[in-house]
Motif scaffolding. Structure first.
Motif, short mmCIF file in Angstrom:
data_model
loop_
_atom_site.label_atom_id
_atom_site.label_comp_id
_atom_site.label_asym_id
_atom_site.label_seq_id
_atom_site.Cartn_x
_atom_site.Cartn_y
_atom_site.Cartn_z
N LYS A 69 1.03 -1.25 -0.02
CA LYS A 69 0.07 -0.01 0.06
C LYS A 69 0.96 1.21 -0.40
O LYS A 69 0.68 2.42 -0.79
N THR A 70 2.04 1.45 0.81
CA THR A 70 2.79 2.56 0.98
C THR A 70 3.40 2.76 -0.24
O THR A 70 3.43 3.84 -0.84
N LEU A 71 4.07 1.50 -0.80
CA LEU A 71 4.95 1.92 -2.10
C LEU A 71 4.00 2.27 -3.34
O LEU A 71 4.49 2.67 -4.10
N ALA A 72 2.92 1.51 -3.44
CA ALA A 72 2.10 1.70 -4.41
C ALA A 72 1.47 3.37 -4.56
O ALA A 72 1.78 3.73 -5.82
N GLY A 73 1.23 3.88 -3.42
CA GLY A 73 0.63 5.24 -3.56
C GLY A 73 -0.30 5.56 -4.57
O GLY A 73 -1.04 4.48 -5.11
N ASP A 74 -0.19 6.45 -5.29
CA ASP A 74 -0.72 6.95 -6.46
C ASP A 74 0.02 6.86 -7.65
O ASP A 74 -0.53 7.23 -8.82
N ASP A 75 1.12 6.09 -7.43
CA ASP A 75 2.07 6.05 -8.51
C ASP A 75 2.01 4.64 -9.47
O ASP A 75 2.36 4.64 -10.83
N TYR A 76 1.67 3.39 -8.73
CA TYR A 76 1.82 2.00 -9.29
C TYR A 76 0.37 1.39 -8.93
O TYR A 76 -0.12 1.67 -7.74
#
Length: 261
Positions: A69-76
Motif C-alpha cells: 500500500k505504501t509503495l503503490a501510493g498513487d504511482d503504481y
C-alpha cells in the motif's frame, strides 16, 4: 453557506473513499494455485505503471500488504506475488526457511512461478488501472532473488529493483539475455551477502552486457528495508530507516526513468 458546507462534506467523503484498494487475485502454474493481491490507490482510474512485488521469505502476509500500500501510493498498481501457493503462509523463520529453500532448489520452478505472476499482472487491465505496457518488478530479501531470476529469464520488464537480495544463481545470465535495467540496493554491512557473491554478480552483469547499478548503503545490514525486523529474531537482519527511505527514493527515480522510455 449551505453550498459551501455541502462542498466540504463532499470533499471529505471523496477523501475517505480514496483509500488504497486491495483485491485478492489468484492464478495457476502447473498444478498449484497461487493467491496474491492487487494494490492501488482508487482515487483515480487513470492507468499507471504496474509493479510485481515479491516479498521476503514470509511471503504474502499483513505486513507485506501494508508495505505494498505504501509503495503503490498513487504511482503504481502493485501485484503482491505469492511464490509458495495457496494455503502456505509461513508463521516463523523456520517455516519460511523451508518454504524458500523449496523454491530455491529448482530454478526452473522458481522462474516459472514468477513468470506466471508477471503474466497475471499483464492481464489485469480489466481489474485495476494498470498500464500493461509499463511493468516493472521489485523484491525484498528472498523476493529480491526471485526478481533477479525473473530478469535473468529474459522477461520483458521496464526495469527491476531489489532490496537486500541474495545475488547468487545457478543459471547466470548470458550475453544479450537481460532485457531490463537493474537496480540492486544492498546493505554495506550485510553478512548474508558476502563480497564474493557481490563480485560474482558484478562479473555476471558485465559479461551479460546488462544495464545495471549496484548501491551499498553504509551502516545497513540485511533486512534494512523491513520495518518489522529489529534484529531480535535473526542476527544480522535489522531495519535501517535512513537506508530504507533513501532506497525507496532511488527506486522511484529509477522507475521514473524506466517508465518514461
Amino acid at each position: 453557506m449551505r453550498i459551501l458546507l455541502a462542498l466540504v462534506l463532499s470533499a471529505f467523503a471523496f477523501a475517505a473513499s480514496a483509500a488504497p484498494r486491495v483485491e485478492k487475485i489468484s492464478w495457476k502454474h502447473g498444478k498449484k494455485t497461487f493467491e496474491g493481491y492487487l494494490v492501488w490507490d482508487d482515487s483515480s482510474q487513470a492507468p499507471r505503471p504496474g509493479l510485481l512485488m515479491t516479498p521476503n521469505w514470509y511471503g504474502v502476509n499483513a505486513s507485506a500488504i501494508e508495505k505494498a500500500k505504501t509503495l503503490a501510493g498513487d504511482d503504481y498498481v502493485i501485484l503482491l506475488v505469492d511464490m509458495y501457493g495457496r494455503g502456505l503462509r509461513p508463521k516463523n523463520a523456520d517455516e519460511a526457511g523451508k518454504a524458500a529453500t523449496d523454491v530455491y532448489s529448482d530454478n526452473a520452478k522458481l522462474r516459472g512461478r514468477i513468470n506466471a505472476a508477471f503474466t497475471t499482472l499483464r492481464g489485469a487491465g480489466k481489474r485495476a488501472p494498470v498500464d500493461t505496457n509499463r511493468i516493472g518488478a521489485i523484491g525484498f530479501c528472498f523476493g529480491g532473488a526471485v526478481t533477479l531470476e525473473l530478469v535473468r529469464s529474459g522477461a520483458e520488464l521496464a526495469g527491476a529493483a531489489t532490496f537486500h537480495a541474495n545475488l547468487g544463481t545457478t543459471v547466470p545470465a548470458r550475453a544479450g539475455e537481460l532485457k531490463a535495467p537493474v537496480l540492486v540496493m544492498n546493505g554495506a554491512d550485510d553478512s548474508f551477502v558476502p563480497a564474493e557473491q557481490i563480485s560474482g554478480f558484478e562479473k555476471e552483469m558485465r559479461e551479460a552486457g546488462a544495464d545495471w547499478q549496484f548501491v551499498n548503503f553504509g551502516g545497513a545490514v540485511h533486512c534494512f528495508a523491513e520495518p518489522d525486523e529489529d534484529g531480535s529474531l535473526l542476527k544480522g537482519c535489522k531495519y535501517h530507516e535512513p537506508s530504507y527511505r533513501r532506497s525507496v527514493a532511488m527506486m522511484h527515480d529509477f522507475f521514473g526513468e524506466a517508465f518514461a522510455k
